[in-house]
Design an enzyme around this catalytic site. Sequence first.
Site, PDB file in Angstrom:
ATOM      1  N   HIS A  12      25.477  44.116  45.686  1.00 40.29           N
ATOM      2  CA  HIS A  12      25.011  45.384  44.808  1.00 40.29           C
ATOM      3  C   HIS A  12      24.017  44.682  43.922  1.00 40.29           C
ATOM      4  O   HIS A  12      24.041  43.442  43.849  1.00 40.29           O
ATOM      5  CB  HIS A  12      26.326  45.733  44.162  1.00 40.29           C
ATOM      6  CG  HIS A  12      26.961  44.528  43.120  1.00 40.29           C
ATOM      7  ND1 HIS A  12      26.432  44.037  42.034  1.00 40.29           N
ATOM      8  CD2 HIS A  12      27.908  43.821  43.403  1.00 40.29           C
ATOM      9  CE1 HIS A  12      27.161  43.115  41.620  1.00 40.29           C
ATOM     10  NE2 HIS A  12      28.043  42.932  42.354  1.00 40.29           N
ATOM     11  N   GLU A  85      35.739  43.846  45.403  1.00 40.27           N
ATOM     12  CA  GLU A  85      35.470  42.435  44.921  1.00 40.27           C
ATOM     13  C   GLU A  85      36.755  41.657  44.844  1.00 40.27           C
ATOM     14  O   GLU A  85      37.804  42.621  44.886  1.00 40.27           O
ATOM     15  CB  GLU A  85      34.629  42.127  43.650  1.00 40.27           C
ATOM     16  CG  GLU A  85      34.622  40.676  43.267  1.00 40.27           C
ATOM     17  CD  GLU A  85      33.925  39.718  44.371  1.00 40.27           C
ATOM     18  OE1 GLU A  85      34.314  39.706  45.331  1.00 40.27           O
ATOM     19  OE2 GLU A  85      32.740  39.539  44.044  1.00 40.27           O
TER      20      GLU A  85
END
Length: 207
Positions: A12, A85
């Site tokens: 990202h 994550e």
Amino acid sequence: MSDTRRVLFWRHGRTAWNVENRFQGQTDIELDRTGHAQADRAGRLLATMEPDAIVASDLRRAADTAGYLGRATGLRIEFDKGLRERFGGSWEGLTGVELAERWPVEHARMDIPDGESISEVGDRMQAAVDRALARTPDGGLLVVVSHGAALRVAISRMLGIPDEQREILGPLSNCCWSVLRQHRGMWRLMEHNAASLPEPVVLSDDA
């Protein structure tokens, strides 16, 4: 199973916590202005590779990054919580300096006392990538949009690198990507931490 599929692992764009070196984990942080600009640029670039499928973490920083590629290609984005994550427990929101001061031994090993283990991250990432590959056509390109630590574990798993040796691979910078390609039933690392389109290989090492 096709022997020509590719997987592009894309981290990202930048967030305010990236700038402050804070452990993000599964805290749902948004992209900052630079992160949006990074994702816009990279999305338009990656669209020229004509991906066949896009799957992303549902956390906003990854989902919004994937959105730029989705708009550039017209592809529908699938969201998978398995691509989140690593959960950081009480570490989330703290800076690297704070972590080193409070948990010097654990921080040096990245062993989060009340967080997710690396093996757990690897298991769910591998399962999520397998689910997405099952929906990717033979010879196709799958784009996986996720997070730095989780992506490094996933790439290591696909290359057969033990979890504890994952740091053989350098980290992924914000909005950079790595490309794996199937070759004779195995996965090869073709690009790592890239921010430009891959150059064609004229001669292979076994030509």
